[in-house]
Write a protein that holds these residues in place. Structure first.
Motif, PDB file in Angstrom:
ATOM      1  N   THR A  18       2.965 -11.851   4.114  1.00  0.00           N
ATOM      2  CA  THR A  18       1.893 -12.740   3.660  1.00  0.00           C
ATOM      3  C   THR A  18       1.876 -14.044   4.449  1.00  0.00           C
ATOM      4  N   TYR A 241      -2.291 -12.469   0.058  1.00  0.00           N
ATOM      5  CA  TYR A 241      -2.826 -11.717  -1.067  1.00  0.00           C
ATOM      6  C   TYR A 241      -4.202 -12.272  -1.439  1.00  0.00           C
ATOM      7  N   ASN A 245      -4.966 -10.126  -9.344  1.00  0.00           N
ATOM      8  CA  ASN A 245      -3.549  -9.838  -9.569  1.00  0.00           C
ATOM      9  C   ASN A 245      -3.450  -8.787 -10.666  1.00  0.00           C
ATOM     10  N   ASP A 286       3.029  -7.482  -9.048  1.00  0.00           N
ATOM     11  CA  ASP A 286       2.871  -8.293  -7.838  1.00  0.00           C
ATOM     12  C   ASP A 286       1.865  -7.661  -6.871  1.00  0.00           C
ATOM     13  N   THR A 287       1.020  -6.788  -7.403  1.00  0.00           N
ATOM     14  CA  THR A 287       0.032  -6.077  -6.598  1.00  0.00           C
ATOM     15  C   THR A 287      -1.338  -6.715  -6.775  1.00  0.00           C
ATOM     16  N   TYR A 288      -2.116  -6.718  -5.695  1.00  0.00           N
ATOM     17  CA  TYR A 288      -3.462  -7.301  -5.722  1.00  0.00           C
ATOM     18  C   TYR A 288      -4.488  -6.249  -5.295  1.00  0.00           C
ATOM     19  N   HIS A 306      -2.578  -4.329  -2.169  1.00  0.00           N
ATOM     20  CA  HIS A 306      -1.569  -5.070  -1.403  1.00  0.00           C
ATOM     21  C   HIS A 306      -0.470  -5.572  -2.331  1.00  0.00           C
ATOM     22  N   SER A 307       0.765  -5.185  -2.014  1.00  0.00           N
ATOM     23  CA  SER A 307       1.927  -5.642  -2.777  1.00  0.00           C
ATOM     24  C   SER A 307       3.073  -5.863  -1.794  1.00  0.00           C
TER      25      SER A 307
END
Length: 368
Positions: A18, A241, A245, A286-288, A306-307
């Protein structure tokens, strides 16, 4: 053509992050309980079926830069052994290796991408070696083994599979899959690709409330003809990210997200796909989930999952070589008008474990 100026050397590999800093302690050497014996046997059988000169051209060190030199474009000068140059028996051994490493769906998807590549060649008048079923290459990094690290790469136009194996652990990223067109009739066979990826993305988005969709769908980015960020040459991409969320998701919504991830992970051998999906599930909070574009069934859109341990991109792109025969296709690139008849997808393992780099470093450090 190929990865271009952004191509990363193995020694300089960091991975997708990130902010340029790798999140530590995400990966470990452990037993998954899922055998890799069949993949090892199939790889060795394929190599044994090659001539000595073919084997030499296909083999590299397990830490070779060749891992990162893949591309999804058709005109890229690739290394390794070309399927179209092999005998039918040798090709069958190659497909047997893909069949061992991939699921049935993964093998079908790969074969269909190859067939649609040949269709595109015929659509554009033929005579281009790169637009055929045979213009796909195998390379091997290290020696197939049930205990020592090794891997293989299979790549060509719209298809790049990177498979690293250490004991009974498998990392099958980055894996790029795409097609133009995504559906056509080739040699009497009706072929449809990426419908599952399209429908699973829409199902995930439509499971969200209005407030959640407002967070997931970009209000600033407009869908262009090419929005993918993590394609060839982007091995050290810094990507923040964005979107929703997923800690905000209900249990049913979380399952929709896992169903979506499962489409991409599910192209791996079934046992290792379950291992990979469990890894992704541990990091769901923690994934988006991020979306660009319209949301109709027929819309050409982009989405991203995305995580810390997975990055998935789906991108409906503008036409390059398929559309109107009189013009030979469309404008292509970011300035063109995207369509569901040209789709690119990729799955990666962020924070240093694409190509199994982090696992291999741990293995070497601990002398396993």
């Amino acid at each position: 053509m190929g990865p271009g100026a952004t191509e990363v050397k193995y020694a300089d590999f960091v991975g997708v992050t990130t902010d340029g800093k790798v999140q530590d302690d995400l990966y470990s050497i452990h037993s998954t309980g899922v055998s890799t014996d069949a993949t090892v046997r199939a790889a060795q059988a394929f190599l044994d079926g090659l001539s000595s000169s073919e084997r030499r051209s296909a083999r590299y060190d397990v830490q070779d830069d060749e891992w990162l030199a893949w591309s999804n474009v058709d005109g890229y000068a690739r290394k390794g052994v070309r399927m179209g140059d092999l005998t039918e028996k040798q090709r069958d051994l190659g497909f047997a290796l893909l069949g061992a490493a991939l699921s049935a769906d993964g093998l079908t998807q790969s074969r269909n991408i190859m067939k649609l590549n040949a269709y595109l060649g015929e659509y554009n008048g033929g005579g281009r070696e790169t637009l055929t079923e045979g213009h796909y290459y195998f390379t091997f990094m290290g020696t197939p083994s049930t205990t020592k690290p090794w891997g293989f790469q299979y790549e060509g136009h719209h298809l790049a599979i990177n498979c690293f194996v250490l004991g009974d652990q498998v990392v099958m990223t980055p894996t790029f899959m795409g097609s133009e067109p995504t559906s056509a009739t080739y040699q009497g066979e009706k072929i449809v690709t990426f419908r599952t990826e399209t429908e699973a993305g829409l199902a995930m988005l439509r499971s969200l409330t209005g407030a959640q969709q407002a967070k997931a769908i970009s209000t600033t980015a407009q869908k262009s003809g090419a929005d993918m960020k993590a394609g060839a040459g982007a091995d050290n991409l810094e990507l923040a990210y964005e979107g929703l969320n997923c800690s905000e998701l209900t249990a049913a919504q979380r399952q929709k997200l896992l169903d979506l991830v499962g489409v991409y992970v599910g192209y791996m051998n079934e046992g290792h796909a379950k291992v990979r999906l469990a890894e992704v599930e541990k990091h769901l909070d923690d994934t988006y989930f991020y979306w660009i574009g319209e949301t109709k069934d027929s819309s050409a859109f982009y989405y991203r999952v995305h995580s810390p341990v997975v990055l998935i991109e789906y991108d409906a792109q503008s036409p390059l070589a398929y559309g109107t025969k009189s013009s030979g296709g469309g404008m292509g690139g970011p300035g063109g008008t995207p369509t569901q008849q040209h789709i690119h997808t990729i799955i990666r393992t962020p924070n240093g474990n694409d190509y199994g780099v982090d696992l291999l470093a741990l293995h070497l450090a601990n002398d396993h």
